[in-house]
Design a protein around this motif. Structure first.
Motif, short mmCIF file in Angstrom:
data_model
loop_
_atom_site.label_atom_id
_atom_site.label_comp_id
_atom_site.label_asym_id
_atom_site.label_seq_id
_atom_site.Cartn_x
_atom_site.Cartn_y
_atom_site.Cartn_z
N ILE A 1 -8.54 4.89 2.96
CA ILE A 1 -8.82 5.82 1.86
C ILE A 1 -8.48 5.18 0.50
O ILE A 1 -9.17 5.39 -0.49
CB ILE A 1 -8.04 7.14 2.05
N PHE A 2 -7.41 4.38 0.50
CA PHE A 2 -6.98 3.78 -0.78
C PHE A 2 -7.28 2.28 -0.84
O PHE A 2 -6.58 1.52 -1.50
CB PHE A 2 -5.49 4.06 -1.01
N SER A 3 -8.33 1.87 -0.15
CA SER A 3 -8.66 0.44 -0.10
C SER A 3 -9.03 -0.10 -1.47
O SER A 3 -9.01 -1.31 -1.70
CB SER A 3 -9.79 0.19 0.90
N ASP A 4 -9.37 0.79 -2.41
CA ASP A 4 -9.67 0.33 -3.77
C ASP A 4 -8.40 0.17 -4.62
O ASP A 4 -8.47 -0.18 -5.78
CB ASP A 4 -10.65 1.30 -4.46
N HIS A 5 -7.23 0.46 -4.02
CA HIS A 5 -5.95 0.25 -4.72
C HIS A 5 -5.27 -0.98 -4.14
O HIS A 5 -5.60 -1.42 -3.04
CB HIS A 5 -5.02 1.45 -4.52
N LYS A 6 -4.30 -1.48 -4.87
CA LYS A 6 -3.45 -2.53 -4.29
C LYS A 6 -2.55 -1.88 -3.25
O LYS A 6 -1.94 -0.84 -3.50
CB LYS A 6 -2.60 -3.18 -5.38
N LEU A 7 -2.49 -2.48 -2.04
CA LEU A 7 -1.71 -1.88 -0.96
C LEU A 7 -0.55 -2.78 -0.56
O LEU A 7 -0.65 -4.01 -0.63
CB LEU A 7 -2.61 -1.66 0.28
N VAL A 8 0.54 -2.16 -0.16
CA VAL A 8 1.68 -2.90 0.38
C VAL A 8 1.84 -2.48 1.83
O VAL A 8 2.08 -1.31 2.11
CB VAL A 8 2.97 -2.60 -0.41
N LEU A 9 1.68 -3.44 2.74
CA LEU A 9 1.54 -3.04 4.15
C LEU A 9 2.69 -3.47 5.05
O LEU A 9 2.60 -3.37 6.27
CB LEU A 9 0.21 -3.58 4.70
N ASP A 10 3.83 -3.90 4.47
CA ASP A 10 4.91 -4.38 5.36
C ASP A 10 5.56 -3.25 6.17
O ASP A 10 6.23 -3.51 7.15
CB ASP A 10 6.02 -5.19 4.64
N GLY A 11 5.36 -2.00 5.76
CA GLY A 11 5.98 -0.90 6.52
C GLY A 11 5.02 -0.27 7.51
O GLY A 11 5.32 0.79 8.06
#
Ligand code: ATP
Ligand code: MG
Length: 400
Positions: free
Chosen positions: A60-70
């Motif tokens: 859904i938020f692929s157009d935002h910068k994502l932080v995926l370590d959690g």
């Protein structure tokens, strides 16, 4: 809490909720931000929880910068306008073999199940802009009455994660809450388990605890908990630590100094063990250092000011007041300090009217130069010599 404050969700967090809702997912702001908003305090960050699975949130938020370590724990970090929002899928936790990390995270469909895994009732509320507050455990009521209470059975909850014991007194100290009786009993009974918790997590909670306005009261009532983390303080000292802390403002370095004073010979090692930031640790150690007791008051104060600077020197006076309880001496020293600052007295080598180079020209060399400069500084702060070049040079001659 006097009268409940409305939860005003900032535009960016509201946008994220709205987006998740549009895609057919449930989503709420949750935890600390709801607690703080109800208290009329500004939340540090707005956490979201949602029925969407982590991959769905990420899409859904692929157009935002994502932080995926959690991601394995269900948390997707979304950066919006430079701010990180953590969006966590509704989840439960089970099996805490190491009293620390859940062995298993299970995603669930209902917000109620997610709230049930949270530590305290005041931290277990969620809020939706249209649906309002979700408060299954009486968090709002507890907040209103000023009570900190575990969600569910305190024994079980503290067994699962012993850090919660320290968090309990941290929240109580910061928000001026009283710890509900069952929760308090369980915390005191199970606190030896804190020894299984990592130094990082303990240090982080402890420093926040110390800055709480009510830390002194909590120390008086719950010192056995702190004793597990800091056995070096000695049981007989905790009452004094609590009393002294009452006399200090809630500045971390000052409060660490008061806390560690009974074990001051060990302070460096303890600060390291608690993972206190290096810079902070150095300032604490400098507050704990004592001056030569033979020096006259004003001379000693000048040297302290030269070494520590104004801010730390004022904290040092507060520390002395806390340790001695001598208010008169504190006021006198504060006046002296103001006077020294007003006059711009020489307090350090850099303010001395002669330099190492001047002494070299007189034929001094090597380590001798430093020693002579120290002697000159001592003479100046003791007002035995004026801080003037000719005066100091002739004094230096006599040191040869
Ligand atoms: P603050 O960030 O102001 O310290 P907070 O309530 O946001 O307060 P966090 O440590 O950021 O505290 O945790 C966020 C939320 O996650 C908490 O409000 C609580 O609901 C839950 N939580 C955090 N740590 C634990 C824990 N050890 N056990 C159970 N729930 C926890
Ligand atoms: Mg938080």
């Amino acid at each position: 809490m006097k009268g409940e404050k409305p939860v005003k969700i900032p535009a960016d967090a509201a946008f994220l909720l709205e987006k998740l809702n549009q895609k057919g997912h449930e989503a709420y702001v949750v935890g600390g931000c709801v607690r703080d908003a109800l208290l009329g305090r500004t939340p540090q960050d707005w956490d979201l929880c949602t029925s969407a699975l982590p991959e769905e949130t990420a899409a859904i938020f692929s157009d935002h910068k994502l932080v995926l370590d959690g991601l394995v724990h269900g948390t997707v970090g979304v950066v919006r306008n430079g701010v990180l929002y953590e969006i966590t899928t509704f989840r439960t936790e089970s099996g805490y073999a190491d009293a620390r990390h859940p062995d298993e995270v299970r995603f669930v469909r209902r917000i109620e199940e997610d709230l049930a895994r949270r530590d305290f009732t005041v931290n277990a509320m969620a809020y939706h802009p249209e649906k309002g507050l979700v408060d299954c455990f009486g968090g709002k009521n507890d907040l209103q009455k000023g009570i900190l209470r575990c969600v569910g059975d305190p024994d079980t909850r503290f067994h699962e994660d012993a850090l919660r014991i320290l968090r309990a007194i941290r929240f109580a100290a910061v928000y001026g809450l009283s710890v509900e009786e069952e929760t308090a009993r369980a915390a005191l009974r199970l606190c030896p388990q804190l020894s299984r918790i990592s130094a990082e997590r303990i240090g982080a909670e402890l420093t926040r605890f110390l800055c709480g306005a009510d830390a002194p009261r909590m120390i008086a009532d719950f010192w056995p908990i702190l004793s597990v983390i800091l056995p070096e303080i000695g049981e007989e000292n905790w009452n004094a630590v609590s009393e002294r802390m009452k006399a200090t403002e809630p500045r971390l370095i000052l409060r660490l100094a008061v806390l560690l004073y009974p074990a001051k010979e060990d302070a460096q090692r303890l600060l390291w063990r608690l993972r206190v930031a290096k810079n902070t640790a150095q300032q604490v150690l400098s507050l704990l250092q004592r001056q030569d007791p033979a020096l006259p008051e004003k001379a000693a104060l000048r040297l302290i000011l030269g070494q520590l600077g104004e801010d730390l020197t004022r904290l040092r006076l507060q520390l002395d007041k806390a340790l001695t309880g001598d208010e008169t001496s504190f006021l006198r020293q504060t006046e002296l300090l103001d006077e020294i600052l007003r006059n711009g007295d020489c307090c350090s080598l850099s303010q001395l009217a002669v330099s190492g180079t001047d002494l070299q020209k007189l034929g001094f060399w090597g380590p001798q130069i430093g020693q002579v400069l120290q002697t000159l500084l001592l003479a100046v702060v003791r007002e035995e010599a004026k801080n003037e070049k000719t005066v100091l040079l002739s004094l230096a001659e006599r040191e040869r």
